[in-house]
Design a protein around this motif. Structure first.
Motif, PDB file in Angstrom:
ATOM      1  N   ASP A 277       0.808  -1.222   0.000  1.00  0.00           N
ATOM      2  CA  ASP A 277       0.000   0.000   0.000  1.00  0.00           C
ATOM      3  C   ASP A 277       0.840   1.270   0.000  1.00  0.00           C
ATOM      4  O   ASP A 277       0.435   2.298  -0.530  1.00  0.00           O
ATOM      5  CB  ASP A 277      -1.014  -0.008   1.153  1.00  0.00           C
ATOM      6  N   TRP A 278       2.047   1.219   0.572  1.00  0.00           N
ATOM      7  CA  TRP A 278       2.933   2.381   0.553  1.00  0.00           C
ATOM      8  C   TRP A 278       3.312   2.765  -0.876  1.00  0.00           C
ATOM      9  O   TRP A 278       3.503   3.948  -1.187  1.00  0.00           O
ATOM     10  CB  TRP A 278       4.200   2.106   1.373  1.00  0.00           C
ATOM     11  N   LEU A 279       3.401   1.753  -1.753  1.00  0.00           N
ATOM     12  CA  LEU A 279       3.761   2.003  -3.146  1.00  0.00           C
ATOM     13  C   LEU A 279       2.590   2.621  -3.897  1.00  0.00           C
ATOM     14  O   LEU A 279       2.783   3.481  -4.775  1.00  0.00           O
ATOM     15  CB  LEU A 279       4.194   0.695  -3.809  1.00  0.00           C
ATOM     16  N   HIS A 280       1.362   2.234  -3.531  1.00  0.00           N
ATOM     17  CA  HIS A 280       0.169   2.845  -4.130  1.00  0.00           C
ATOM     18  C   HIS A 280       0.145   4.338  -3.801  1.00  0.00           C
ATOM     19  O   HIS A 280      -0.111   5.176  -4.670  1.00  0.00           O
ATOM     20  CB  HIS A 280      -1.116   2.202  -3.602  1.00  0.00           C
TER      21      HIS A 280
ATOM     22  N   VAL B  99     -12.376   5.560  -6.260  1.00  0.00           N
ATOM     23  CA  VAL B  99     -11.124   5.151  -5.620  1.00  0.00           C
ATOM     24  C   VAL B  99     -10.683   6.092  -4.500  1.00  0.00           C
ATOM     25  O   VAL B  99      -9.796   5.757  -3.710  1.00  0.00           O
ATOM     26  CB  VAL B  99      -9.982   5.033  -6.663  1.00  0.00           C
ATOM     27  N   LYS B 100     -11.291   7.250  -4.417  1.00  0.00           N
ATOM     28  CA  LYS B 100     -10.887   8.255  -3.431  1.00  0.00           C
ATOM     29  C   LYS B 100     -10.865   7.740  -1.987  1.00  0.00           C
ATOM     30  O   LYS B 100      -9.887   7.985  -1.265  1.00  0.00           O
ATOM     31  CB  LYS B 100     -11.801   9.481  -3.535  1.00  0.00           C
ATOM     32  N   PRO B 101     -11.896   7.012  -1.497  1.00  0.00           N
ATOM     33  CA  PRO B 101     -11.859   6.535  -0.101  1.00  0.00           C
ATOM     34  C   PRO B 101     -10.631   5.688   0.217  1.00  0.00           C
ATOM     35  O   PRO B 101     -10.065   5.792   1.303  1.00  0.00           O
ATOM     36  CB  PRO B 101     -13.156   5.720   0.020  1.00  0.00           C
ATOM     37  N   TYR B 102     -10.213   4.844  -0.740  1.00  0.00           N
ATOM     38  CA  TYR B 102      -9.041   4.002  -0.507  1.00  0.00           C
ATOM     39  C   TYR B 102      -7.789   4.851  -0.304  1.00  0.00           C
ATOM     40  O   TYR B 102      -7.017   4.633   0.638  1.00  0.00           O
ATOM     41  CB  TYR B 102      -8.833   3.041  -1.678  1.00  0.00           C
TER      42      TYR B 102
END
Length: 315
Positions: free
Chosen positions: A142-145, A297-300
């Protein structure tokens, strides 16, 4: 606001783990392996950019590339060792304004990068294209996202609130100052007009540096990369070092594309470069006319911002 994804992949096709080697893997410039994105059902890199040309083709005859060449002429003439030193000192103050990461993403929608031969869309679309492509192939990183989402936020330097710096001081490929300009740098011929060419100390391979000194000790041309790195670091982000390395050096194409200046790297740089080269595949080849549903995708991404950054940042 909407940006669209053509033919999204089903969850069953997402590659779950890309930290090991398989027979479907390919070798990137750094010599390390990543899975073949097509065979694995993940990100399928297109062959042409948004203008119908091959990616990073600076020689094709078109109006866009003439504009890009003029940009690099100004960049190579004006980016000097002293200029970069001055910019770092000025912008490290982080005294422009306070806002959240997402507010900056929306603010970036006003920016178009004149140095990019592959894209003329608002920047937030590219950020989400990159982040979503990586998210499909690296679902557990997730850090890469988040790194993909924020890597270009420093381009707000083009806006009045941040000093409205000229394009040549914000975007484009980056390169070291204080040592010889490598021939792999795009439009290298324009360095002949750079004032640093008159300083003999800057004309050798190592210049003012020692071999293996580490990139953190090297003066890199000023732009959005270094600015966003300063913003993230000084605001206490908990992103791993690899994330900060990607943010700071993702435009350093002479290094991660051509292998130049590796003699200045230390061991930590070598390890982080592996992640940067993985990231760059998505950063470059996601520049197309595909679109992403921002509100979906904003909430993620808001959850990732909350995990790795304070609510408000100094910029």
């Amino acid at each position: 606001m909407t940006v669209s994804v053509e033919h999204p992949l089903p969850d069953s096709q997402v590659v779950e783990n890309k930290n090991h080697c398989t027979t479907d893997e390919l070798v990137l410039d750094g010599g390390f392996l990543v899975p073949n994105p097509v065979a694995g059902g993940g990100f399928d890199a297109p062959e042409i950019n948004a203008f119908g040309h091959t990616f990073r083709d600076y020689d094709v005859e078109c109006l866009r590339n003439k504009q890009v060449e003029e940009f690099y002429k100004m960049n190579h003439i004006n980016q000097t060792y002293e200029f970069v030193k001055k910019m770092r000192e000025e912008y490290k103050k982080l005294d422009k304004l306070e806002m959240s990461i997402w507010e900056c993403c929306e603010l970036l929608n006003e920016v178009v990068d004149d140095s990019d031969p592959d894209l003329d869309e608002p920047q937030i679309e590219h950020l989400l294209q990159t982040a979503e492509a990586i998210r499909k192939d690296y679902p557990d990183e997730d850090w890469l996202h988040l790194t993909a989402l924020i890597h270009d936020l420093g381009k707000v330097l083009l806006l009045p609130q941040f000093g409205e710096l000229p394009q040549w001081a914000v975007v484009g490929d980056t390169h070291p100052l204080g040592c010889a300009f490598d021939e792999s740098i795009v439009h290298h011929k324009y360095f002949k007009e750079n004032p640093d060419m008159n300083n003999p100390a800057y004309q050798t391979k190592n210049g003012v540096y020692e071999e293996g000194c580490g990139l953190e000790n090297v003066m890199i041309s000023w732009g959005h990369d270094d600015y966003m790195y300063l913003v993230a670091k000084e605001n206490g982000t908990t992103l791993p070092q690899a994330g900060l390395f990607i943010i700071r050096y993702h435009s350093f194409y002479p290094l991660h594309r051509s292998g130049a200046y590796k003699h200045l790297m230390n061991e930590e740089d070598v390890e982080n470069l592996k992640w940067l080269q993985i990231f760059n595949t998505y950063d470059l080849y996601s520049k197309s006319k595909v679109r992403v549903d921002v509100e979906k995708v904003k909430p993620y991404y808001l959850s990732l911002i909350k995990k790795y950054f304070p609510e408000k940042l100094r910029w």
